[in-house]
Write a protein that holds these residues in place. Structure first.
Motif, PDB file in Angstrom:
ATOM      1  N   GLY A 124      48.854  19.465  92.109  1.00  0.00           N
ATOM      2  CA  GLY A 124      48.229  19.107  90.848  1.00  0.00           C
ATOM      3  C   GLY A 124      48.066  17.618  90.661  1.00  0.00           C
ATOM      4  N   TRP A 125      47.086  17.288  89.832  1.00  0.00           N
ATOM      5  CA  TRP A 125      46.881  15.886  89.478  1.00  0.00           C
ATOM      6  C   TRP A 125      47.957  15.377  88.525  1.00  0.00           C
ATOM      7  CZ3 TRP A 125      41.293  13.696  88.921  1.00  0.00           C
ATOM      8  CH2 TRP A 125      40.623  13.875  90.127  1.00  0.00           C
ATOM      9  N   ASP A 126      48.889  16.233  88.157  1.00  0.00           N
ATOM     10  CA  ASP A 126      50.035  15.789  87.381  1.00  0.00           C
ATOM     11  C   ASP A 126      51.078  15.101  88.265  1.00  0.00           C
ATOM     12  OD1 ASP A 126      50.827  18.041  88.767  1.00  0.00           O
ATOM     13  OD2 ASP A 126      51.316  19.230  86.994  1.00  0.00           O
ATOM     14  N   GLY A 127      50.832  15.060  89.574  1.00  0.00           N
ATOM     15  CA  GLY A 127      51.763  14.439  90.508  1.00  0.00           C
ATOM     16  C   GLY A 127      52.821  15.377  91.038  1.00  0.00           C
ATOM     17  N   PHE A 128      52.690  16.688  90.737  1.00  0.00           N
ATOM     18  CA  PHE A 128      53.731  17.642  91.109  1.00  0.00           C
ATOM     19  C   PHE A 128      53.192  18.699  92.065  1.00  0.00           C
ATOM     20  CE2 PHE A 128      55.048  16.886  86.456  1.00  0.00           C
ATOM     21  CZ  PHE A 128      55.711  15.707  86.793  1.00  0.00           C
ATOM     22  N   VAL A 129      54.116  19.285  92.825  1.00  0.00           N
ATOM     23  CA  VAL A 129      53.871  20.516  93.564  1.00  0.00           C
ATOM     24  C   VAL A 129      54.625  21.620  92.842  1.00  0.00           C
ATOM     25  CG1 VAL A 129      54.142  21.750  95.737  1.00  0.00           C
ATOM     26  CG2 VAL A 129      53.620  19.299  95.766  1.00  0.00           C
ATOM     27  N   ASN A 130      53.912  22.659  92.426  1.00  0.00           N
ATOM     28  CA  ASN A 130      54.554  23.822  91.816  1.00  0.00           C
ATOM     29  C   ASN A 130      54.731  24.898  92.874  1.00  0.00           C
ATOM     30  OD1 ASN A 130      54.392  22.469  89.410  1.00  0.00           O
ATOM     31  ND2 ASN A 130      53.249  24.046  88.317  1.00  0.00           N
ATOM     32  N   LYS A 150      59.037  17.032  92.504  1.00  0.00           N
ATOM     33  CA  LYS A 150      58.662  15.699  92.059  1.00  0.00           C
ATOM     34  C   LYS A 150      59.040  14.686  93.142  1.00  0.00           C
ATOM     35  CE  LYS A 150      59.634  17.026  87.273  1.00  0.00           C
ATOM     36  NZ  LYS A 150      60.401  16.727  86.031  1.00  0.00           N
ATOM     37  N   GLY A 151      58.196  13.728  93.338  1.00  0.00           N
ATOM     38  CA  GLY A 151      58.453  12.714  94.346  1.00  0.00           C
ATOM     39  C   GLY A 151      57.244  11.843  94.611  1.00  0.00           C
ATOM     40  N   THR A 175      50.835   8.968 100.813  1.00  0.00           N
ATOM     41  CA  THR A 175      51.894   9.533 101.636  1.00  0.00           C
ATOM     42  C   THR A 175      51.629  10.997 101.939  1.00  0.00           C
ATOM     43  OG1 THR A 175      53.307  10.235  99.778  1.00  0.00           O
ATOM     44  CG2 THR A 175      53.589   7.981 100.604  1.00  0.00           C
ATOM     45  N   LEU A 176      52.139  11.426 103.095  1.00  0.00           N
ATOM     46  CA  LEU A 176      52.171  12.816 103.497  1.00  0.00           C
ATOM     47  C   LEU A 176      53.641  13.167 103.686  1.00  0.00           C
ATOM     48  CD1 LEU A 176      49.860  14.457 106.160  1.00  0.00           C
ATOM     49  CD2 LEU A 176      52.256  15.072 105.964  1.00  0.00           C
ATOM     50  N   ARG A 177      54.114  14.217 103.034  1.00  0.00           N
ATOM     51  CA  ARG A 177      55.546  14.488 102.981  1.00  0.00           C
ATOM     52  C   ARG A 177      55.865  15.923 103.398  1.00  0.00           C
ATOM     53  NH1 ARG A 177      57.790  11.195  97.713  1.00  0.00           N
ATOM     54  NH2 ARG A 177      56.254   9.515  97.761  1.00  0.00           N
ATOM     55  N   ILE A 178      57.098  16.098 103.919  1.00  0.00           N
ATOM     56  CA  ILE A 178      57.659  17.414 104.157  1.00  0.00           C
ATOM     57  C   ILE A 178      58.817  17.600 103.188  1.00  0.00           C
ATOM     58  CG2 ILE A 178      59.156  16.528 106.015  1.00  0.00           C
ATOM     59  CD1 ILE A 178      58.940  19.328 107.304  1.00  0.00           C
ATOM     60  N   TRP A 179      58.916  18.812 102.631  1.00  0.00           N
ATOM     61  CA  TRP A 179      59.971  19.106 101.656  1.00  0.00           C
ATOM     62  C   TRP A 179      61.075  19.879 102.356  1.00  0.00           C
ATOM     63  CZ3 TRP A 179      59.726  17.111  96.765  1.00  0.00           C
ATOM     64  CH2 TRP A 179      58.494  16.521  96.416  1.00  0.00           C
ATOM     65  N   GLU A 180      62.291  19.329 102.297  1.00  0.00           N
ATOM     66  CA  GLU A 180      63.407  19.877 103.050  1.00  0.00           C
ATOM     67  C   GLU A 180      64.528  20.304 102.113  1.00  0.00           C
ATOM     68  OE1 GLU A 180      62.988  17.353 107.168  1.00  0.00           O
ATOM     69  OE2 GLU A 180      63.921  16.344 105.440  1.00  0.00           O
ATOM     70  N   PRO A 184      66.054  26.236  94.953  1.00  0.00           N
ATOM     71  CA  PRO A 184      65.073  25.355  94.304  1.00  0.00           C
ATOM     72  C   PRO A 184      65.312  23.868  94.515  1.00  0.00           C
ATOM     73  CG  PRO A 184      66.685  26.042  92.703  1.00  0.00           C
ATOM     74  CD  PRO A 184      67.072  26.719  93.987  1.00  0.00           C
ATOM     75  N   VAL A 185      66.324  23.507  95.344  1.00  0.00           N
ATOM     76  CA  VAL A 185      66.628  22.095  95.569  1.00  0.00           C
ATOM     77  C   VAL A 185      65.940  21.646  96.850  1.00  0.00           C
ATOM     78  CG1 VAL A 185      68.422  20.357  95.861  1.00  0.00           C
ATOM     79  CG2 VAL A 185      68.849  22.353  94.403  1.00  0.00           C
ATOM     80  N   LEU A 186      64.775  21.048  96.708  1.00  0.00           N
ATOM     81  CA  LEU A 186      64.000  20.534  97.835  1.00  0.00           C
ATOM     82  C   LEU A 186      63.748  19.046  97.621  1.00  0.00           C
ATOM     83  CD1 LEU A 186      61.339  23.380  98.199  1.00  0.00           C
ATOM     84  CD2 LEU A 186      63.257  22.946  99.730  1.00  0.00           C
ATOM     85  N   ARG A 187      63.903  18.282  98.661  1.00  0.00           N
ATOM     86  CA  ARG A 187      63.643  16.844  98.589  1.00  0.00           C
ATOM     87  C   ARG A 187      62.635  16.466  99.656  1.00  0.00           C
ATOM     88  NH1 ARG A 187      69.081  17.380  97.402  1.00  0.00           N
ATOM     89  NH2 ARG A 187      69.723  16.439  95.407  1.00  0.00           N
ATOM     90  N   SER A 188      61.805  15.496  99.353  1.00  0.00           N
ATOM     91  CA  SER A 188      60.737  15.140 100.276  1.00  0.00           C
ATOM     92  C   SER A 188      61.169  14.043 101.235  1.00  0.00           C
ATOM     93  CB  SER A 188      59.498  14.698  99.506  1.00  0.00           C
ATOM     94  OG  SER A 188      59.727  13.494  98.811  1.00  0.00           O
ATOM     95  N   ARG A 189      60.652  14.164 102.449  1.00  0.00           N
ATOM     96  CA  ARG A 189      60.792  13.107 103.458  1.00  0.00           C
ATOM     97  C   ARG A 189      59.391  12.672 103.845  1.00  0.00           C
ATOM     98  NH1 ARG A 189      60.971  13.501 109.138  1.00  0.00           N
ATOM     99  NH2 ARG A 189      61.329  15.764 108.998  1.00  0.00           N
ATOM    100  N   THR A 190      59.121  11.400 103.804  1.00  0.00           N
ATOM    101  CA  THR A 190      57.782  10.886 104.089  1.00  0.00           C
ATOM    102  C   THR A 190      57.533  10.859 105.586  1.00  0.00           C
ATOM    103  OG1 THR A 190      57.769   9.543 102.082  1.00  0.00           O
ATOM    104  CG2 THR A 190      56.203   8.945 103.799  1.00  0.00           C
ATOM    105  N   LEU A 191      56.479  11.551 106.013  1.00  0.00           N
ATOM    106  CA  LEU A 191      56.072  11.550 107.415  1.00  0.00           C
ATOM    107  C   LEU A 191      55.026  10.491 107.699  1.00  0.00           C
ATOM    108  CD1 LEU A 191      55.715  15.367 108.221  1.00  0.00           C
ATOM    109  CD2 LEU A 191      57.494  13.817 109.038  1.00  0.00           C
TER     110      LEU A 191
END
Length: 435
Positions: A124-130, A150-151, A175-180, A184-191
């Motif tokens: 979304g253009w809200d800056g989030f992945v749902n 969020k990230g 940025t292009l990120r992977i969520w690890e 529901p606890v996922l954090r992004s790592r920037t690839l």
């Protein structure tokens, strides 16, 4: 009626590949295309509609309240759609109508389904992945809240799943990120840190292809982000991508109307085709056999070219859209209409599948009363009567302030003289239609 439309998801037949063909019927530019495994083509348009094509005959899915910008057939026969109304809808043969999967706080730009079919991710253009649970085919979505990731520091423009439900996202923050982690606890790592906004992304087990605002078109390692190949040409921005896994073809569409086809085995460009005479390529999808590429852009028409003979058929043949006409060739009032209004409205009777209602005989008409148009709840029963005064006010402060909750895009005409000229043009044009 809606049940009949949904049943079409199972009943409608595929269109033939290896032939050049067009699909006409939408009332606005084509924003996305999705193809089911059986070849069924679905299209998303600025006209707020999803089209399902049985041969050349469209069936319409009406559920969004603004432009439809994203489609996914990853859960076929269910079709997922996302729009500028911030919502993701699921259309399934088991339901009477669309089921709302999730709602963002901004426009929806991309949708992906996890390989196990249990999750729907939306950008979304809200800056989030749902991340939402896939609704059951025979029941409405319950009140379960999505996992909101969020990230990113700006609009999320692309989302995709890789093997083992690995989730990737890209953003206009570059940025292009992977969520690890474990939901529901996922954090992004920037690839990837590209530097310019990333618009589109394709994820495979081994590599990720992405396209960016500056024209950057690159393939990187899916685990490390290290660059494998760079196909950047002097064309920008990259607006669409499609991948056909069996033939290893990657198609890339850009803002200057080209479709580049890359052989991802040899890492060479196999086709570079001028697909439009003007305007962008917003939508791309391969036929299931990989022999045709379906494309959409500024026209209201989908074009499908056999990949091997694209040059023989030439680019899209449509006439210049009214909002792209040279401004110096038009009187100011007509120029204001064509650049600000014509993409959504007609001056003739009938709304013609446009994003907005017809302006035929607009003066003296009560707002929300054109019979062949579906209005927002805000305008149903409105007391507004269209006149020089109310049209002036609409564009003076903007539709979002004059009619809060309207589907009309946010825009203003700042100069009073421009508003006066537009009103004079509308009065004259609608009066001509009455004669």
């Amino acid at each position: 009626m809606l049940r009949g439309l949904c049943i079409a998801l199972l009943m409608a037949g595929p269109l033939a590949a290896q032939e050049f063909f067009t699909l006409k019927g939408h009332g606005g530019p084509i924003m996305d295309i999705a193809v089911a495994p059986n070849g069924q083509i679905a299209t998303a348009s600025f006209d707020n509609s999803v089209g399902l094509w049985d041969g050349e005959r469209p069936r319409w899915f009406e559920g969004h309240r603004a432009a439809v910008t994203a489609l996914s057939y990853d859960a076929a026969p269910a079709l997922l759609s996302g729009g500028d109304d911030f919502r993701v809808l699921m259309w399934h043969p088991g339901n009477d109508g669309p089921v709302e999967v999730t709602k963002h706080l901004g426009k929806v730009s991309a949708i992906a389904v996890s390989p196990d079919g249990r999750l729907v991710a939306s950008a979304g253009w809200d800056g989030f992945v749902n991340v939402s649970g896939m609704p059951q085919s025979d029941t409405p979505q319950d009140d379960a809240q999505p996992t909101v990731l969020k990230g990113h520091r700006s609009n999320v423009t692309a989302v995709a799943y890789g093997p083992e439900n690995a989730l990737y996202s890209a953003s206009s923050d570059g940025t292009l990120r992977i969520w690890e982690g474990t939901a529901p606890v996922l954090r992004s790592r920037t690839l990837v840190k590209h530097g310019f906004g990333i618009n589109r992304m394709i994820v495979t087990a081994d590599w990720i292809a992405y396209g960016a605002v500056d024209g950057g078109t690159r393939i990187v390692d899916a685990k490390t982000g290290d660059q494998i190949a760079d196909f950047t040409l002097d064309r920008r921005p990259i607006l669409s991508m499609a991948f056909h896994a069996p033939s290893r073809q990657l198609a890339v569409g850009d803002g200057q109307g080209y479709i580049m086809v890359i052989d991802t085995d040899t890492l060479k460009i196999s086709r570079d085709f001028r697909a439009t005479r003007q305007g962008p390529i917003w939508a791309l999808a391969f036929s299931p056999d990989g022999e045709n590429i379906h494309a959409g852009g500024i026209e209201d028409t989908v074009y499908s070219w056999p990949v091997d003979t694209m040059d023989e058929h030439g680019p899209m043949q449509g006439t210049t859209r009214s909002f792209l006409e040279k401004p110096e060739s038009l009187p100011n009032g007509e120029r204001q209409f064509k650049r600000k209004c014509s993409i959504c409205h007609t001056l003739t009777a009938g709304s013609a599948r446009k994003a907005g209602p017809s302006l035929h005989q607009v003066f003296g008409r009560k707002a929300g009363t054109v019979p062949d148009y579906t209005y927002s709840d805000t305008l149903n029963g409105s007391d507004i009567v269209w006149s020089a005064e109310t049209i002036n006010a609409l564009f003076d402060i903007g539709p979002d302030h004059y009619i809060p909750g309207t589907k009309m895009p946010m825009q203003r005409i700042v100069k009073p003289s421009d508003r006066d000229d537009l009103i004079d043009f509308l009065r004259s044009a609608t009066a001509q239609e009455e004669n």
